[in-house]
Write a protein that holds these residues in place. Structure first.
Motif, short mmCIF file in Angstrom:
data_model
loop_
_atom_site.label_atom_id
_atom_site.label_comp_id
_atom_site.label_asym_id
_atom_site.label_seq_id
_atom_site.Cartn_x
_atom_site.Cartn_y
_atom_site.Cartn_z
N ILE A 80 0.82 -1.21 0.00
CA ILE A 80 0.00 0.00 0.00
C ILE A 80 0.86 1.27 0.00
O ILE A 80 0.43 2.32 -0.46
N GLY A 313 -1.35 -4.17 3.81
CA GLY A 313 -2.08 -4.17 2.54
C GLY A 313 -3.36 -4.96 2.71
O GLY A 313 -3.73 -5.34 3.81
N THR A 318 -4.45 -4.17 -3.61
CA THR A 318 -3.13 -3.61 -3.30
C THR A 318 -2.03 -4.44 -3.96
O THR A 318 -1.27 -5.07 -3.26
#
Ligand code: COA
Ligand code: AMP
Length: 635
Positions: A80, A313, A318
């Motif tokens: 992320i 994430g 992601t």
């Protein structure tokens, strides 16, 4: 090879103290326990009462001393934010010692509480271990909770220091933590003396003069000064952490975990239940804010000398539904532990599992699922696509590690879809009717555990022995009430079907509908409300609120519904996933005034329901039916 499970479980039953004394041999004690179990201590007895130890020493220092200094201890993989970093055991020790020095400089000593309100970054793990090193008691608060939830935990645990970060990162948005932290401290009656804040480049924050300390600067200064902090000896029964979990009211329960029993039990599970060896890579895709994160991201893999993965994430988005396979392949994970909801999310985006074939999963041996009921369809999908055993296991924040499992380390037992298999050593699981009598095999009832609970399970609730007794021990004397309903079949396999209280399980997150009702009722236009858990294809369950407006309210219900949704998000947090509210004229009740939540939930889920015999006014259910229909919910 035949499973050793039956023999090992029988060995535990025949002599539990001997079993745990042997397991305790895998831990380095400062002073080993001579008394394994003391029934007269604590609420239901205590384990390893005269043992002296340090959890950080066992998770970090002893591996450095025994040849693992250059082995990776922690891999941080954050799709992320696009960051990756790893720390060897030697480096982990340096980080933990430095942060322990920072905390000590802020006055943290043995027994003090430290709240950790952090996203999934390595510093969250360092902070937990630094507390353990100092003999301080950490209390990690999940980043998806809002200020009020944090404030409740501040007031209950009364921390000397809070460790936090400037922000968390969620898909499409940066979550500023500082306003939440400040809001919580302002709302709380107890004020921490200092906050140690990690500034993240995604969004920094202004530090409050006189209170806040920059984590990275302070750690760098501690390293430069060569500050050393030895592991502080603690009693095995001293608390390692308090983790708050949803209860039946807005006041969460502070589950206490001690040092000695926790280490012994977790270490035992890694090899025997999860079938993982020291030096291997173990990945629990959860969050340090939940018990799965405490036990299987931080403590168990590190106690066992494994490499653990801190993943920031989501299973999808992601950037795609192949992220889990990329992480497994790239870091050589032999096992993944996650919640079924993550697989339902992946399956939803990649139904044929096409991403899986793009990665080398040759080292991957087992998928472990827990946190919510694993639906057979999801298990079969994962088995077929991954070609590895998919193991469902059942436990709770309170126990800290599996109650029932299919112990691949002892030799896998046949899988029965829908069942988290059989009780693990330490757990004598029974099913009782409401009057406390054991029911025959195959009959649904209250799932309980015969006391004493094994090492590592909660000895009590933080500062609340009486609440512990009344919530868990009083209804079925001699047993711990799990608040799960289920049955045991003729092969001793357990099936967990539902909660017996108002807890719902949303995307593997445990939430209290009672706590949500308390917030909804705060809206000035709401006269009465009820929140139930409604089935959801991806998250398992999601909350559904029913509100009755005050007489004379002339505003549009839709507007009020939006405000109610915003209120829950603001007070409890986005993790509540509270997005559906239905305005109704009246709530269905029994003649004694009890709201018929179960019937409303069945209607929302399109399940067959029958008119409760005790209902006060049957016409109300027609009103509920049409209100749900108006929102496209239920039948
Ligand atoms: N900080 C701030 N907000 C957070 C957060 C955090 N640490 N974690 C979640 N949230 C927010 C999300 O952004 C989302 O907000 P939104 O309403 O604005 O979209 C909301 O809380 C709900 O989050 P979540 O339940 O995670 O749903 P999601 O739609 O973002 O993702 C899954 C769905 C299935 C991908 C996700 O729930 C998941 O990965 N689950 C795995 C289960 C798990 O880890 N369980 C732990 C026990 S094993
Ligand atoms: P938590 O304390 O957040 O771990 O949530 C514990 C609750 O989640 C249990 O009491 C169950 O209701 C549910 N749960 C956890 N694992 C499973 C599982 N494998 N099968 C069914 N329910 C589960």
């Amino acid at each position: 090879m035949a499973s050793r499970y039956a023999q090992v479980y029988a060995g535990w039953r025949a002599d539990p103290e001997r079993f745990w004394a042997e397991a305790a041999g895998a831990i380095d004690w400062i002073s080993p326990p001579t008394r394994i179990f003391a029934p007269e201590e604590g609420v239901y007895g205590r384990w390893f009462v005269d043992g002296v130890c340090n959890t950080c020493f066992n998770a970090v220092d002893r591996h450095v001393a025994s040849g693992r200094a250059d082995q990776k201890a922690l891999v941080y993989d954050s799709p992320i934010t696009g960051k990756k970093k790893s720390f060897t055991y030697g480096e982990l020790k340096d980080e933990v010692v430095a942060l322990a020095a920072v905390l000590r400089a802020q006055g943290v000593e043995k027994g003090d509480r430290v709240i950790i309100y952090m996203p999934m970054v390595p510093e969250a793990v360092f902070a937990m271990l630094a507390c353990a090193r100092l003999g301080a008691v950490h209390s990690v608060v999940f980043g998806g909770f809002a200020a009020r939830e944090l404030a409740t935990r501040i007031d209950d645990s009364r921390p000397r220091v809070i460790v936090s970060a400037s922000c968390g990162v969620e898909p499409g948005r940066v979550v500023a933590y500082k306003p939440l932290l400040d809001g919580a401290i302002e709302a709380a009656a107890h004020k921490p003396e200092a906050c140690v804040i990690l500034q993240r480049p995604e969004q920094t924050c202004e530090l409050t003069p006189g209170r806040d300390v920059d984590l990275a600067e302070a750690v760098a200064a501690a390293k430069a000064a060569g500050a050393g902090v030895e592991c502080v000896p603690v009693a095995a029964t001293d608390p390692l952490y308090v983790l708050y979990t949803s209860g039946t009211t807005g006041q969460p329960k502070g589950v206490v975990r001690d040092n000695g029993g926790h280490m012994v039990a977790l270490k035992w599970t890694m090899e025997n239940e999860f079938g993982v060896r020291p030096g291997e890579v173990f990945w629990a895709a959860s969050d340090v804010g939940w018990v799965v994160g405490h036990s299987y991201i931080v403590y168990a893999p590190l106690l066992h000398g494994c490499t653990t993965i801190v993943f920031e994430g989501k299973p999808v988005g992601t950037p795609d539904a192949g992220t889990f396979w990329r992480v497994i392949a790239e870091h050589g994970a032999v096992a993944l532990f996650t919640a079924p909801t993550a697989f339902r999310a992946i399956k939803g985006q990649d139904p044929k599992g096409e991403f899986i074939g793009r990665y080398d999963l040759s080292r991957f041996r087992t998928l472990f699922l827990a946190g919510e009921r694993a639906d057979p369809e999801t298990i079969k999908w994962a088995e077929a696509r991954l070609g590895v055993p998919v193991i469902d296991h059942w436990w709770q924040t309170e126990t800290g590690y599996p109650i029932s499992h299919n112990p691949v380390g002892l030799g896998q037992l046949p899988v029965k879809y829908g069942s988290p298999a059989v009780p693990m050593p330490g757990y004598d699981v029974r099913v009782l009717d409401d009057a406390g009598h054991e029911v025959p095999a195959g009959t649904l009832g209250n799932v309980v555990i015969k006391l004493p609970l094994p090492p590592g399970c909660l000895p009590t609730l933080w500062n609340a022995d009486e609440r512990f007794r009344s919530a868990y021990l009083s209804e079925f004397p001699g047993y711990y009430k799990t608040a799960d309903a289920g049955y045991i079949d003729e092969d001793n396999y357990l099936f967990i079907m539902a909660r017996t209280d108002d807890i719902i399980n949303v995307a593997g997150h445990r939430l209290s509908t009672g706590a949500m009702e308390e917030v909804v009722a705060e809206h000035p236009d709401v006269a009465e409300c009820a929140v139930v858990g409604m089935q959801d294809g991806m998250k398992g369950q999601i909350p559904l609120g029913f509100v009755v407006l005050n007489a004379g309210v002339a505003r549009e219900p839709a507007e009020i519904e939006k405000e109610v949704i915003a209120l829950v998000r603001d007070k409890i947090g986005p993790v509540a996933a509270f997005k559906s509210v239905v305005t109704v004229k009246r709530l269905p009740k029994t003649r004694s005034g009890k709201i018929l939540r179960g019937t409303m939930q069945k209607m929302a889920d399109r399940e067959t329901w029958s008119m409760p015999a005790t209902i006060d006014d049957p016409a109300i259910l027609d009103e509920i039916g049409s209100a749900l229909h108006g929102k496209g919910i239920g039948g």
